[in-house]
Design an enzyme around this catalytic site. Structure first.
Site, PDB file in Angstrom:
ATOM      1  N   HIS A   1      -5.248  -3.626  -2.598  1.00 36.71           N
ATOM      2  CA  HIS A   1      -4.818  -2.780  -3.720  1.00 36.71           C
ATOM      3  C   HIS A   1      -4.571  -3.587  -4.999  1.00 36.71           C
ATOM      4  O   HIS A   1      -4.069  -3.042  -5.982  1.00 36.71           O
ATOM      5  CB  HIS A   1      -3.554  -1.999  -3.340  1.00 36.71           C
ATOM      6  CG  HIS A   1      -3.773  -1.119  -2.153  1.00 36.71           C
ATOM      7  ND1 HIS A   1      -4.315   0.139  -2.260  1.00 36.71           N
ATOM      8  CD2 HIS A   1      -3.561  -1.331  -0.830  1.00 36.71           C
ATOM      9  CE1 HIS A   1      -4.415   0.672  -1.055  1.00 36.71           C
ATOM     10  NE2 HIS A   1      -3.972  -0.202  -0.167  1.00 36.71           N
TER      11      HIS A   1
ATOM     12  N   LYS B   1     -11.336   0.294  -2.396  1.00 37.53           N
ATOM     13  CA  LYS B   1     -10.365   0.799  -3.383  1.00 37.53           C
ATOM     14  C   LYS B   1     -10.994   0.703  -4.780  1.00 37.53           C
ATOM     15  O   LYS B   1     -11.897   1.457  -5.083  1.00 37.53           O
ATOM     16  CB  LYS B   1      -9.056   0.022  -3.296  1.00 37.53           C
ATOM     17  CG  LYS B   1      -8.129   0.350  -2.130  1.00 37.53           C
ATOM     18  CD  LYS B   1      -8.515   0.245  -0.822  1.00 37.53           C
ATOM     19  CE  LYS B   1      -7.469   0.473   0.215  1.00 37.53           C
ATOM     20  NZ  LYS B   1      -7.954   0.699   1.532  1.00 37.53           N
TER      21      LYS B   1
ATOM     22  N   SER C   1       0.786  -1.236   0.000  1.00 42.58           N
ATOM     23  CA  SER C   1       0.000   0.000   0.000  1.00 42.58           C
ATOM     24  C   SER C   1       0.815   1.281   0.000  1.00 42.58           C
ATOM     25  O   SER C   1       0.292   2.335  -0.317  1.00 42.58           O
ATOM     26  CB  SER C   1      -0.960   0.002   1.185  1.00 42.58           C
ATOM     27  OG  SER C   1      -0.238  -0.001   2.393  1.00 42.58           O
TER      28      SER C   1
HETATM   29  N1  PMP Z   1      -5.383  -3.878   3.891  1.00 47.28           N
HETATM   30  C1  PMP Z   1      -4.638  -2.986   3.211  1.00 47.28           C
HETATM   31  C2  PMP Z   1      -3.396  -3.463   2.520  1.00 47.28           C
HETATM   32  C3  PMP Z   1      -5.021  -1.646   3.151  1.00 47.28           C
HETATM   33  O1  PMP Z   1      -4.260  -0.758   2.482  1.00 47.28           O
HETATM   34  C4  PMP Z   1      -6.208  -1.242   3.809  1.00 47.28           C
HETATM   35  C5  PMP Z   1      -6.727   0.191   3.747  1.00 47.28           C
HETATM   36  N2  PMP Z   1      -5.936   1.180   3.543  1.00 47.28           N
HETATM   37  C6  PMP Z   1      -6.934  -2.189   4.517  1.00 47.28           C
HETATM   38  C7  PMP Z   1      -6.503  -3.493   4.519  1.00 47.28           C
HETATM   39  C8  PMP Z   1      -8.181  -1.799   5.249  1.00 47.28           C
HETATM   40  O2  PMP Z   1      -9.232  -1.672   4.357  1.00 47.28           O
HETATM   41  P1  PMP Z   1     -10.428  -0.623   4.533  1.00 47.28           P
HETATM   42  O3  PMP Z   1      -9.862   0.750   4.389  1.00 47.28           O
HETATM   43  O4  PMP Z   1     -11.334  -0.989   3.425  1.00 47.28           O
HETATM   44  O5  PMP Z   1     -11.016  -0.852   5.881  1.00 47.28           O
END
Ligand code: PMP
Length: 442
Positions: free
Chosen positions: A248, A279, A220
Site C-alpha cells: 500500500h 494496488k 492495510s
Molecule cells: N501484503 C499486504 C500488506 C496486502 O495488503 C496484500 C493484499 N491485500 C498483500 C500483501 C497480498 O497482495 P495481493 O493481493 O497482490 O496478492
C-alpha cells in the site's frame, strides 16, 4: 448519547448475531471436515437476504471513481461511487496501460506457458525487473504471480526452524502464512512501537539462526505509516535483517510515489523490498527488490517462484506501462494526495474515528459488527460502495468501513460521500462524542 436505531427485532435472532468470528475462532466439534460448511452457508444466505452481505458484489465496469455494479437484489446494473478499490492512482484503466496490454496480447497471446526457468521468461519480464529495480533503487528484482505468493515465497525461502521472524502485531496474513510455512520462531512487537521492537530484538539475540524483521510501509487496515528510518536503525544496531512490504506504499509514499524507501531516504538500504501490482499499479502480481545475489538465490530456491507459472505477458506488459506512468505522470500522485488531505480533514471535523490513517486507506470505525453491516447497507442504497471489515479481521470493537481514496475521485464524489456519511451518522451514531474528543485533546 442516542442509542442506535437498529431494528434488531425484525431479524432472525439466531442468525443476525452470527459473525465470521463464530466460524473462525470456535473449534469445529465434529470430526467431519465439512461440518462448518452448512451452518456457514446458511449464515451467508441469511445475511444476503437482509442486505447485510456486502461482499463479492458483481462489478460490471472498470473500477474508477464510479463503477457499474449489479444490484444484489434486483440484478439490475446501477452506478455507484467506488470507495472500495485499492487502485489508488486509477492505473487499472489508464489508456497507456490498456494499450500495452492489448499490444502484448497481439504479440504474445495470453499465457506465459511455463514457469520462468523453462519457457515462461519473456523480454517483458526482464524489462519489468529492470523498471522495478529503478523504482525501488535496488540492484535486482524478482516477479511473482501474486503479492500473497511473494510474501509466502520469500519468507519461507530464507527462514528455517533455527531462525526468528519478528513481526509487527498488525502483520498481513500473507506475511504470517510465510512465517508459518518457514517453521521459524515467530515473535511480535507492538504496532509501530520502537521500544517494543528494541525489546524483542534484545530478547531474541542472534543465536544459531538469524532474525528477520518484517514491517509494512503502510498498514492495510489503519492506513498508517511505519517509521521505517527508526526501524532500519534499530534493526542494523541489533544485527538483524529487514523486509518491508510495500503493497500500500508503492505509488503513494515518497515525493514521487516510489514508496517507503524514497519517503525515508533509504533507497538501496533495505534488505528485502516487497511490493504488489494489485494496488497503485492497477494489475496483479508481486515482486521483491534486493541485492543481486539475494534475488538470484530466490530465483532458484523460492518454491512459489520456481514451481509456479510465470505472470502472463499481458499482465507484465500492463505493469511495465503502469510503472512508466507512475514515473512520468506525477499528476496522479498529486491528485491522490489532494484527495487524502481534503477527505481526512472533513472526516476529522465530523469526529469520525479514522484511526491513525495518514494515507489513502481510510477506516471509519463503527465498533459493532451488526451496526457496521447496517451502515454499509445504508450507504450501498445511497449508491456508495464501501468495504465492511469486521472482527476478527480487525481488533474487537474496531469493526469498520474501509474506504480507499483514488486520484480519480472528484470533489463532487467526495462531497457526496461525506453527505451520505452525515446522514448515516444521524441515523446510527458512530462518530466519537465531540466532548470526549475535546477533553482528550486538552
Ligand atoms: N501484503 C499486504 C500488506 C496486502 O495488503 C496484500 C493484499 N491485500 C498483500 C500483501 C497480498 O497482495 P495481493 O493481493 O497482490 O496478492
Amino acid at each position: 448519547m442516542n442509542t442506535p436505531e437498529i431494528q434488531i427485532d425484525q431479524y432472525d435472532q439466531e442468525h443476525i448475531h452470527k459473525t465470521l468470528a463464530d466460524f473462525i475462532l470456535q473449534r469445529r466439534e465434529q470430526p467431519d471436515l465439512f461440518a462448518w460448511c452448512k451452518p456457514f452457508y446458511e449464515s451467508v444466505q441469511y445475511q444476503h437476504s437482509i442486505g447485510h452481505h456486502k461482499y463479492r458484489r458483481v462489478m460490471l465496469s472498470a473500477n474508477g471513481n464510479r463503477v457499474i455494479v449489479e444490484d444484489q437484489h434486483t440484478g439490475k446494473p446501477r452506478e455507484m461511487i467506488m470507495m472500495g478499490s485499492n487502485s489508488y492512482l486509477g492505473l487499472n484503466n489508464h489508456p497507456k496501460v490498456k494499450a500495452a496490454a492489448l499490444e502484448a496480447i497481439e504479440k504474445y497471446g495470453v499465457g506465459a506457458g511455463s514457469p520462468p526457468h523453462f519457457s515462461g521468461y519473456y523480454d517483458l519480464h526482464r524489462e519489468l525487473e529492470k523498471n522495478l529495480s529503478i523504482l525501488k533503487g535496488a540492484e535486482d528484482t524478482i516477479i511473482y504471480p501474486s503479492g500473497y505468493a511473494t510474501n509466502v515465497g520469500i519468507i519461507s525461502c530464507f527462514l528455517g526452524p533455527k531462525d526468528t521472524i519478528i513481526l509487527d502485531k498488525l502483520a498481513h496474513a500473507s506475511i504470517i502464512d510465510g512465517a508459518l510455512l518457514s517453521g521459524a520462531k515467530i515473535t511480535t512487537f507492538r504496532h509501530n512501537d520502537m521500544e517494543s521492537l528494541e525489546r524483542v530484538l534484545i530478547q531474541t539475540k542472534k543465536g544459531q539462526g538469524d532474525r528477520l524483521v518484517v514491517v509494512e510501509g503502510v498498514y492495510s487496515m489503519d492506513g498508517d505509516i511505519a517509521p521505517l528510518r527508526d526501524i532500519y536503525e534499530l534493526v542494523k544496531k541489533h544485527g538483524a535483517k529487514l523486509m518491508v512490504d510495500e503493497a500500500h506504499a508503492t505509488g503513494v509514499l515518497g515525493k514521487t510515489g516510489k514508496g517507503s524507501p524514497e519517503h525515508f531516504g533509504l533507497e538501496g538500504k533495505i534488505d528485502l523490498v516487497m511490493g504488489t501490482f494489485s494496488k497503485s499499479l492497477g494489475g496483479l502480481g508481486g515482486f521483491v527488490s534486493a541485492k543481486k545475489e539475494v534475488v538470484c538465490y530466490l530465483r532458484y530456491f523460492s518454491r512459489a517462484y520456481f514451481f509456479a507459472a510465470s505472470p502472463t505477458p499481458v499482465q507484465v506488459a500492463a505493469q511495465n506501462a503502469a510503472v512508466q506512468v507512475l514515473m512520468t505522470e506525477p499528476q496522479w500522485h498529486q491528485r491522490l494526495w489532494e484527495n487524502i488531505r481534503y477527505f481526512h480533514s472533513e472526516l476529522r471535523k465530523r469526529h469520525f474515528d479514522i484511526e491513525r490513517t495518514q494515507t489513502a486507506i481510510t477506516p471509519i470505525v463503527i465498533g459493532d459488527t451488526i451496526k457496521m453491516r447496517e451502515v454499509t447497507k445504508f450507504l450501498d442504497e445511497k449508491g456508495i460502495f464501501v468495504n465492511p471489515v469486521p472482527y476478527p479481521a480487525v481488533p474487537r470493537k474496531k469493526d469498520r468501513l474501509r474506504l480507499s481514496l483514488s486520484a480519480l475521485h472528484t470533489r463532487e464524489d467526495l462531497d457526496t460521500v461525506l453527505a451520505a456519511l452525515d446522514e448515516a451518522e444521524e441515523r446510527f451514531h458512530f462518530a466519537k462524542n465531540p466532548d470526549e474528543v475535546e477533553r482528550k485533546e486538552h
